[in-house]
Design a protein around this motif. Sequence first.
Motif, PDB file in Angstrom:
ATOM      1  N   HIS A  54      -1.507 -10.981  -7.365  1.00  0.00           N
ATOM      2  CA  HIS A  54      -1.078 -11.567  -6.362  1.00  0.00           C
ATOM      3  C   HIS A  54       0.362 -11.314  -5.786  1.00  0.00           C
ATOM      4  O   HIS A  54       0.997 -11.687  -4.802  1.00  0.00           O
ATOM      5  N   ARG A  55       0.711  -9.919  -6.566  1.00  0.00           N
ATOM      6  CA  ARG A  55       1.969  -9.550  -5.983  1.00  0.00           C
ATOM      7  C   ARG A  55       2.136  -8.052  -6.604  1.00  0.00           C
ATOM      8  O   ARG A  55       1.189  -7.358  -7.351  1.00  0.00           O
ATOM      9  N   LEU A  64      16.438  -0.490  -3.012  1.00  0.00           N
ATOM     10  CA  LEU A  64      16.015  -1.952  -2.733  1.00  0.00           C
ATOM     11  C   LEU A  64      16.498  -3.009  -3.314  1.00  0.00           C
ATOM     12  O   LEU A  64      17.081  -2.680  -4.691  1.00  0.00           O
ATOM     13  N   ASP A  65      16.771  -4.303  -3.087  1.00  0.00           N
ATOM     14  CA  ASP A  65      17.474  -5.449  -3.819  1.00  0.00           C
ATOM     15  C   ASP A  65      16.439  -6.309  -4.017  1.00  0.00           C
ATOM     16  O   ASP A  65      16.774  -7.606  -4.346  1.00  0.00           O
ATOM     17  N   VAL A  66      15.256  -6.027  -4.164  1.00  0.00           N
ATOM     18  CA  VAL A  66      14.221  -7.261  -4.565  1.00  0.00           C
ATOM     19  C   VAL A  66      13.193  -6.532  -5.879  1.00  0.00           C
ATOM     20  O   VAL A  66      13.486  -5.129  -5.861  1.00  0.00           O
ATOM     21  N   GLY A  67      12.733  -7.185  -6.493  1.00  0.00           N
ATOM     22  CA  GLY A  67      12.040  -7.156  -7.778  1.00  0.00           C
ATOM     23  C   GLY A  67      10.356  -7.019  -7.637  1.00  0.00           C
ATOM     24  O   GLY A  67       9.723  -6.497  -8.344  1.00  0.00           O
ATOM     25  N   GLU A  68       9.944  -7.898  -6.600  1.00  0.00           N
ATOM     26  CA  GLU A  68       8.631  -7.689  -6.315  1.00  0.00           C
ATOM     27  C   GLU A  68       8.314  -8.292  -4.904  1.00  0.00           C
ATOM     28  O   GLU A  68       9.426  -8.613  -4.052  1.00  0.00           O
ATOM     29  N   THR A  69       7.008  -8.043  -4.351  1.00  0.00           N
ATOM     30  CA  THR A  69       6.725  -8.532  -2.955  1.00  0.00           C
ATOM     31  C   THR A  69       5.375  -9.214  -2.931  1.00  0.00           C
ATOM     32  O   THR A  69       4.793  -8.630  -3.784  1.00  0.00           O
ATOM     33  N   PRO A  70       4.886  -9.981  -1.948  1.00  0.00           N
ATOM     34  CA  PRO A  70       3.585 -10.429  -2.076  1.00  0.00           C
ATOM     35  C   PRO A  70       2.703  -9.364  -1.634  1.00  0.00           C
ATOM     36  O   PRO A  70       2.900  -8.178  -1.041  1.00  0.00           O
ATOM     37  N   LEU A  71       1.425  -9.382  -2.231  1.00  0.00           N
ATOM     38  CA  LEU A  71       0.292  -8.510  -1.645  1.00  0.00           C
ATOM     39  C   LEU A  71       0.074  -8.128  -0.211  1.00  0.00           C
ATOM     40  O   LEU A  71      -0.194  -7.080   0.144  1.00  0.00           O
ATOM     41  N   GLU A  72       0.385  -9.303   0.520  1.00  0.00           N
ATOM     42  CA  GLU A  72       0.195  -9.370   1.923  1.00  0.00           C
ATOM     43  C   GLU A  72       0.988  -8.242   2.513  1.00  0.00           C
ATOM     44  O   GLU A  72       0.774  -7.571   3.526  1.00  0.00           O
ATOM     45  N   SER A  73       2.149  -7.728   1.928  1.00  0.00           N
ATOM     46  CA  SER A  73       3.182  -6.865   2.406  1.00  0.00           C
ATOM     47  C   SER A  73       3.081  -5.414   1.728  1.00  0.00           C
ATOM     48  O   SER A  73       3.922  -4.697   1.877  1.00  0.00           O
ATOM     49  N   SER A  74       2.316  -5.289   0.610  1.00  0.00           N
ATOM     50  CA  SER A  74       2.207  -4.192  -0.079  1.00  0.00           C
ATOM     51  C   SER A  74       1.534  -3.071   0.386  1.00  0.00           C
ATOM     52  O   SER A  74       0.225  -3.028   0.630  1.00  0.00           O
ATOM     53  N   ILE A  75       2.283  -2.067   0.450  1.00  0.00           N
ATOM     54  CA  ILE A  75       1.489  -0.709   0.758  1.00  0.00           C
ATOM     55  C   ILE A  75       0.874  -0.196  -0.437  1.00  0.00           C
ATOM     56  O   ILE A  75      -0.094   0.625  -0.240  1.00  0.00           O
ATOM     57  N   CYS A  76       1.462  -0.397  -1.589  1.00  0.00           N
ATOM     58  CA  CYS A  76       0.784   0.349  -2.653  1.00  0.00           C
ATOM     59  C   CYS A  76      -0.620  -0.209  -3.113  1.00  0.00           C
ATOM     60  O   CYS A  76      -1.372   0.209  -3.747  1.00  0.00           O
ATOM     61  N   ALA A  77      -0.876  -1.620  -2.652  1.00  0.00           N
ATOM     62  CA  ALA A  77      -2.127  -2.226  -2.826  1.00  0.00           C
ATOM     63  C   ALA A  77      -3.191  -1.475  -1.999  1.00  0.00           C
ATOM     64  O   ALA A  77      -4.256  -1.555  -2.454  1.00  0.00           O
ATOM     65  N   HIS A  78      -2.743  -0.799  -0.949  1.00  0.00           N
ATOM     66  CA  HIS A  78      -3.677   0.126  -0.207  1.00  0.00           C
ATOM     67  C   HIS A  78      -3.874   1.370  -0.897  1.00  0.00           C
ATOM     68  O   HIS A  78      -4.890   2.199  -1.109  1.00  0.00           O
ATOM     69  N   ALA A  79      -2.737   1.835  -1.291  1.00  0.00           N
ATOM     70  CA  ALA A  79      -2.441   3.271  -2.020  1.00  0.00           C
ATOM     71  C   ALA A  79      -3.541   3.461  -3.201  1.00  0.00           C
ATOM     72  O   ALA A  79      -4.171   4.321  -3.803  1.00  0.00           O
ATOM     73  N   ILE A  80      -3.709   2.175  -4.309  1.00  0.00           N
ATOM     74  CA  ILE A  80      -4.585   2.406  -5.541  1.00  0.00           C
ATOM     75  C   ILE A  80      -5.946   2.232  -4.994  1.00  0.00           C
ATOM     76  O   ILE A  80      -6.721   2.736  -5.941  1.00  0.00           O
ATOM     77  N   LEU A  81      -6.463   2.077  -3.815  1.00  0.00           N
ATOM     78  CA  LEU A  81      -7.524   2.191  -3.514  1.00  0.00           C
ATOM     79  C   LEU A  81      -8.066   3.470  -3.333  1.00  0.00           C
ATOM     80  O   LEU A  81      -9.126   4.040  -2.919  1.00  0.00           O
ATOM     81  N   GLU A  82      -6.847   4.813  -2.913  1.00  0.00           N
ATOM     82  CA  GLU A  82      -7.218   6.191  -2.766  1.00  0.00           C
ATOM     83  C   GLU A  82      -7.090   6.796  -3.990  1.00  0.00           C
ATOM     84  O   GLU A  82      -7.018   6.379  -5.166  1.00  0.00           O
ATOM     85  N   LYS A  83      -7.097   8.212  -3.996  1.00  0.00           N
ATOM     86  CA  LYS A  83      -7.111   8.958  -5.345  1.00  0.00           C
ATOM     87  C   LYS A  83      -5.680   9.679  -5.260  1.00  0.00           C
ATOM     88  O   LYS A  83      -5.296  10.277  -4.250  1.00  0.00           O
ATOM     89  N   GLU A  84      -5.434   9.749  -6.266  1.00  0.00           N
ATOM     90  CA  GLU A  84      -4.166  10.606  -6.881  1.00  0.00           C
ATOM     91  C   GLU A  84      -2.965  10.478  -5.933  1.00  0.00           C
ATOM     92  O   GLU A  84      -1.829   9.782  -6.294  1.00  0.00           O
ATOM     93  N   LEU A  85      -2.667  10.760  -4.693  1.00  0.00           N
ATOM     94  CA  LEU A  85      -1.556  10.718  -3.889  1.00  0.00           C
ATOM     95  C   LEU A  85      -2.103  10.286  -2.560  1.00  0.00           C
ATOM     96  O   LEU A  85      -2.935  10.808  -1.899  1.00  0.00           O
ATOM     97  N   VAL A  86      -1.130   9.396  -1.823  1.00  0.00           N
ATOM     98  CA  VAL A  86      -1.277   8.786  -0.654  1.00  0.00           C
ATOM     99  C   VAL A  86       0.159   8.965   0.203  1.00  0.00           C
ATOM    100  O   VAL A  86       0.980   8.849  -0.081  1.00  0.00           O
ATOM    101  N   GLU A  87      -0.090   9.726   1.293  1.00  0.00           N
ATOM    102  CA  GLU A  87       1.265   9.947   2.118  1.00  0.00           C
ATOM    103  C   GLU A  87       0.943   9.388   3.567  1.00  0.00           C
ATOM    104  O   GLU A  87      -0.187   9.784   4.294  1.00  0.00           O
ATOM    105  N   ILE A  88       1.698   8.637   3.993  1.00  0.00           N
ATOM    106  CA  ILE A  88       1.610   7.938   5.121  1.00  0.00           C
ATOM    107  C   ILE A  88       2.863   8.402   5.963  1.00  0.00           C
ATOM    108  O   ILE A  88       4.091   7.869   5.962  1.00  0.00           O
ATOM    109  N   ARG A  89       2.707   9.286   6.687  1.00  0.00           N
ATOM    110  CA  ARG A  89       3.971   9.891   7.556  1.00  0.00           C
ATOM    111  C   ARG A  89       4.400   9.052   8.460  1.00  0.00           C
ATOM    112  O   ARG A  89       5.640   9.113   8.663  1.00  0.00           O
ATOM    113  N   ASP A  90       3.895   8.095   9.361  1.00  0.00           N
ATOM    114  CA  ASP A  90       4.318   7.131  10.193  1.00  0.00           C
ATOM    115  C   ASP A  90       3.512   5.949  10.110  1.00  0.00           C
ATOM    116  O   ASP A  90       2.258   5.698  10.470  1.00  0.00           O
TER     117      ASP A  90
END
Length: 361
Positions: A54-55, A64-90
């Motif tokens: 859930h986070r 950053l000054d936060v220790g966690e964020t919800p999944l709704e704003s997680s970019i990493c939750a998208h990245a783990i659906l890909e392989k090895e390395l994800v780069e979003i240039r913009d």
Amino acid sequence: MLADRHPFQDERLDILHSYDVLDTPYEEDFDDIVGLVASICEVPIALISLVDGHRQWFKAVKGLDVGETPLESSICAHAILEKELVEIRDTHADPRMDGNPLCVDDPGLRFYAGAVLMGVEGLPLGTLCVLDYTPRTLTDTQRQTLRVLAGQVMARLELRRTLKRQAVLHSEADHRIKNSLQMLSSLTRFQSRISELDETREALDAVGQRIETMGRLHEVLQAGHVQTHVDLDDYLIRIVDFLSEQAPEHVVIDTALSRISMTPSRAASIGIVLNEWVTNAYKHAFPDGRAGVIKVTVTDLGAGTAQLEVGDNGRGTTADATCRRSGLGTQITEAVAQALDGTLTADANAFGTRHRLLFAI
């Protein structure tokens, strides 16, 4: 846009939780990694992000000054659906980031690159990622650095999990060994009580005491979590405590033990010799309720040698000393001395008997 559920989400979460890393304090090793990757990639933000159910939780944070964020704003939750390395240039040009509050706020995150943290089971735990407030592109060297350092993160996490599993196995093995020794000791005591032959009872009692001697060594290993060396004095004190409980009335054991460290197997051998000599003194040195003292001494002689001496002030004629040089106990001490490359000596007179074992440390 909320990321899709991972196709093996339940298994993935079980693996993530097996590392016991979520909600643990920050650690220097991981802090150093995010600091290094932020510097090499020339970005203000770097994270070790673990994607929970859930986070997303950050094991290390730079910028950053936060220790966690919800999944709704997680970019990493998208990245783990890909392989090895994800780069979003913009992020503004990526439909997956549409409406993400981290990207549309002012200032919003405009760049993301994450190397997936892949468990040995082949399922992703999160990412080692870098972020910036302006669009950009990583160089090949920066991408390779991100991959390599992600591998370092996983190596540390895997070591943590392996050590935990080893500790559990070690604890289980200790428990089983302790139970086995206790069962053997109980069985020998029971057989001794029901035996009708004095010789059988005597032999079983001797076996029971040897089992107890090994049990005391196991206690030392458990208490100190030591695998390669034990303190000989600590171990022998435990044996003396046990032997004192078996002492005839008015017979006491006195000790003077140098602190010597040695392997458990060699310490166990010396403990067996101590057990044989003290129980032998109980049987022969103090007849008819005679009071007395058994002195146990371990002396570090230097030059890699030490000496165990067990002396008593009981009856100690030469004939008595000669008598004691037969039987199973004597055979055991001689075999132990040979295994230790040690030397056995003994002397007796009207004032008592002394046995010595000279051995290498």
